[in-house]
Scaffold this motif. Structure first.
Motif, short mmCIF file in Angstrom:
data_model
loop_
_atom_site.label_atom_id
_atom_site.label_comp_id
_atom_site.label_asym_id
_atom_site.label_seq_id
_atom_site.Cartn_x
_atom_site.Cartn_y
_atom_site.Cartn_z
N ALA A 122 -32.16 -27.85 6.69
CA ALA A 122 -33.60 -28.15 7.43
C ALA A 122 -34.46 -29.31 6.92
O ALA A 122 -33.87 -29.83 6.09
CB ALA A 122 -33.89 -26.55 7.33
N LEU A 127 -37.98 -29.87 6.46
CA LEU A 127 -39.31 -28.88 6.53
C LEU A 127 -40.44 -30.07 6.10
O LEU A 127 -40.46 -30.85 5.74
CB LEU A 127 -39.22 -28.45 4.71
N ALA A 176 -40.64 -21.57 6.14
CA ALA A 176 -39.11 -21.44 5.82
C ALA A 176 -39.23 -20.75 4.84
O ALA A 176 -37.90 -20.53 4.24
CB ALA A 176 -38.76 -23.06 5.16
N VAL A 214 -31.41 -29.94 2.41
CA VAL A 214 -33.13 -29.87 3.06
C VAL A 214 -33.47 -31.16 3.01
O VAL A 214 -33.39 -31.35 1.60
CB VAL A 214 -33.86 -28.26 1.77
N ARG A 258 -36.37 -24.46 -1.16
CA ARG A 258 -34.89 -24.04 -0.18
C ARG A 258 -33.62 -24.68 0.53
O ARG A 258 -32.70 -23.83 0.86
CB ARG A 258 -35.64 -23.60 1.39
#
Length: 757
Positions: free
Chosen positions: A646, A648, A690, A698, A739
């Motif tokens: 991910a 972000l 998220a 991440v 996360r």
């Protein structure tokens, strides 16, 4: 028919083996004597109970066979390639802890000695490796990089309770004395993590970690269920072992398979199954607990609050399928995630969609508010009179986003410039006016405004009220209300009509709710046993203002507990994230100072910092980093699943820049807004979106000054308002950082965020 018991173990099932593993275990559950299973002992194994079974030509299942009174039981340890499975089978042992009587699966000493392979349930870690930020720099930005904080795990010493010794930890808890001695000698937390990672029994390492943060031995005994006597009877050794596997505390490591349907669901779920099956004894205590009134469970990101809420929802439904249960949270996206989780946990739970129907309802709090307003119909007029002062019967329309700006301009109040902002009026309305149901200027002049941070004399209050009256007039003219007004109206209607649509209400992420939403939830369920179960982490408050539960009629004094062990994030990532919070003062929903003492038994690489000279350079670095995660670099570095990655960003505008920029550099990613995250590609989403999710890798992109924290000029009405807005910015970066399960990277261009200092 043999009984099957699943043992918690990391990486115990190759994803390609799901169908074959299910077929093997299904046949085993029917008849363990079938010749095709090849259930065989291993020569030279340290445990005579250990067996291997043939999943296919190349894979074997490692099991322990226990002789029961009427039928055998098999503890399923995992499925691995043939040679690896045999090696594991030679070195694992299932036994009763001689001190506390609990069943344990332990790795043999010779496989975890220095220089030998790590046990299968331990992450790779080098205890002697210093913790430093892994930074890629250019000469132009090298000056931006600072040394790691002096309080990192590499330098911070463990804080053991007074007078503990290796012998006392063995005698009181059942921890291996040699392991305890090594842990007590560890000079730093980083060294301790290396020792814990090689613990032969997982719970013993976790218990040592809690002790190393100063937790008293007696508290650890209670937390792990060791105060409860294990009654194993007086049968054979195997029968006693089976009895110990039924103990509630054993649920953290062992799960009894009920039938083939459950077996298939477990295997299909892969490595996500652990949260469904294995609960820490302390988590189980809050799942099973009965409380005389509202209960508050707090804990940092990744400590399992949501898991407890899901399991408690199932427990309440199982005990009484006719009960009306609401599981709710701040946003609809999070509610959808909760609904999927509940389905994963138990497909038999009735998911109710209508008010007052039996079963479990999982919705965002504003969805439930709307349902109550629709049920109220024209009778909402009485509530409108008490909340808004106008008695209107049409309140379901949505007020436009510019209404406060329009009201300020129309009223033209004689106020300082810093008070004539939508942010100030939104907060004043939500925190003072609506929860106290103020409908007149006189009432507003007299009301106490504790905690608002800016003093208003009589003249200023009159000017503020002019704007509020104009805002309400705009709503009346258009038959609209905002979300906070809707919650206040629904709460008032429930109280006026003594309506309680639910028997139990469970709330996740309660720190983000405003006073009117909490008043609404209080009104949804009658005061009584197990009425409200509230999960919160004030460190993750990224919406709204501070709220104290007692101010909205929710009394939890004496019924609050806190989870401290992080199950998601590595110690290195958690330490980095906690340093983001260290610059602010946080209070919980009881108005008490929030502690920062969270810890993780998982270890991994330290967060990477990637400064860049320009946006283009930052995108170049992001593309290079994501490509390195996607593609294996030799046998020792496996490729990362695309949807485990991910990126972000602070807002949706930066999200689109990243999606386009990475595409130009040959990296295809998927932009995620309100819809559910779909597998197949790395994901790009805002830090707010998220929340509630987790990923193996991440990248926090664009963490520069002016972005994180964002410009906060609208919060300059008072020092306290500005400080609270800064707390939310810290919390947002903390949420984003946590996360990451394994690998965290942070990039920026230009001047890096002051929060990184």
């Amino acid at each position: 028919m043999p009984l099957l018991i699943l043992n918690k173990v990391k990486d115990g099932l190759d994803p390609s083996m799901k169908k074959k593993a299910y077929a093997f275990l299904e046949k085993l559950q029917e008849d363990d004597s079938l010749p095709g299973l090849h259930i065989e002992p291993i020569k030279g194994s340290v445990d005579p109970r250990v067996r291997t079974g043939r999943v296919d030509d190349n894979y074997r299942c490692v099991l322990f066979k226990i002789a029961g009174k009427d039928e055998p039981a098999y503890v399923v340890h995992g499925v691995w390639p043939h040679d690896k499975a045999n090696k594991i089978a030679e070195t694992v042992r299932l036994s009763l802890n001689p001190i506390n009587g609990m069943a344990e699966v332990e790795q043999a000493v010779d496989t975890i000695a220095a220089g030998s392979p790590e046990p299968e349930n331990a992450p790779a870690v080098t205890a002697s490796a210093p913790v430093e930020s892994q930074v890629e720099t250019t000469p132009e930005v090298a000056a931006e990089v600072q040394a790691p904080a002096e309080t990192s795990p590499a330098t911070k010493a463990p804080t053991w309770p007074a007078d503990v010794t290796a012998t006392s930890l063995h005698d009181r808890l059942g921890i291996d004395e040699g392991l305890a001695a090594d842990a007590l000698r560890a000079p730093t937390e980083e060294d301790l993590l290396g020792i814990i990672a090689r613990a032969r029994v997982e719970w013993q390492g976790e218990a040592l970690l809690e002790l190393a943060t100063g937790t008293p031995v007696a508290e650890v005994r209670t937390s792990y269920g060791l105060d409860e006597k294990v009654d194993v009877g007086d049968g054979t050794e195997d029968e006693q072992l089976l009895a110990s596997l039924r103990h509630p505390a054993a649920q953290s490591s062992f799960h009894w398979i009920e039938d083939n349907d459950e077996l298939r669901r477990i295997i299909d779920a892969g490595d996500l199954v652990a949260w469904r099956l294995f609960l820490h004894p302390e988590q189980q205590r809050y799942v099973d607990g009965n409380y005389k009134g509202p209960f508050r469970l707090s804990g940092g990101a990744g400590t399992g609050k949501t898991v407890v809420a899901l399991h408690r929802t199932r427990r309440l439904f199982t005990e009484d399928p006719e009960s009306r249960i609401l599981l709710t949270t701040f946003t609809r996206n999070l509610a959808d995630d909760l609904a999927r989780g509940l389905r994963q946990l138990d497909e038999t739970i009735t998911l109710q969609t209508h008010l007052d129907g039996p079963g479990a309802q999982v919705k965002g709090v504003d969805q439930v508010v709307r349902a109550v307003l629709q049920a109220a119909g024209p009778s909402i007029a009485e509530a409108s009179a008490s909340v808004l002062g106008d008695g209107r019967s049409s309140v379901t329309g949505a007020t436009g986003g510019d209404a406060w700006r329009e009201a300020i301009d129309d009223a033209d109040p004689d106020l300082p410039a810093e008070l004539t902002t939508p942010a100030f009026f939104q907060a004043e309305y939500a925190m003072v006016v609506l929860p106290r149901r103020i409908t007149t200027q006189t009432a507003y002049i007299r009301v106490r405004r504790a905690g608002r941070g800016v003093a208003l004399d009589r003249a200023k209050r009159i000017e503020v009220w002019k704007v509020i009256e104009r805002y309400r007039a705009l709503g009346r003219a258009s038959d609209t209300t905002d979300f906070v007004e809707k919650a206040a109206l629904a709460a008032a209607w429930l109280e006026l009509n003594d309506r309680h649509y639910f028997d139990h209400v469970l709330v996740d992420e309660a720190q983000d709710l405003n006073p009117s939403q909490l008043l609404f939830l209080r009104a949804l369920v009658a005061v009584g046993p197990n009425d409200l179960f509230i999960c919160e982490d004030s460190h993750q408050r990224i919406y709204g203002q501070k709220v104290v539960l007692s101010h909205v009629g929710i009394q939890v004094r004496g019924r609050s507990r806190r989870l401290t062990l992080n199950y998601r994030t590595t110690a290195q990532n958690l330490d980095w994230a906690m340093h983001i919070l260290s610059g602010g003062d946080f209070t919980d929903l009881e108005g008490e100072n929030e502690e920062h003492s969270y810890h993780s038994a998982r270890s991994g690489p330290v967060p990477q910092l990637h400064p860049a000279a320009s946006m283009s350079d930052e995108l170049d670095g992001a593309a290079k980093l994501v490509k390195s995660w996607l593609h294996a670099d030799g046998d020792d570095v496996p490729a990362t699943a695309p949807d485990g990655i991910a990126i972000l960003v602070r807002d949706k505008y930066r999200r689109q820049t990243v999606v386009s920029g990475l595409a130009d550099r040959g990296v295809q990613v998927r932009s995620v807004d309100q819809e559910n995250a779909k597998p197949g590609m790395p994901l790009v989403m805002t830090m707010h979106r998220a929340k509630g999710l987790e990923f193996t890798h991440v990248l926090l992109f664009g963490v520069h000054e002016g972005s994180v924290p964002s410009a906060l000029k609208d919060y300059k009405s008072s020092e306290e308002d500005f400080a609270d807005a800064m707390l939310r910015e810290r919390s947002l970066l903390y949420v984003a950082a946590t996360r990451a399960r394994d690998v965290l990277a942070v990039s920026w261009n230009g001047e890096r965020s002051s929060l990184l200092d």
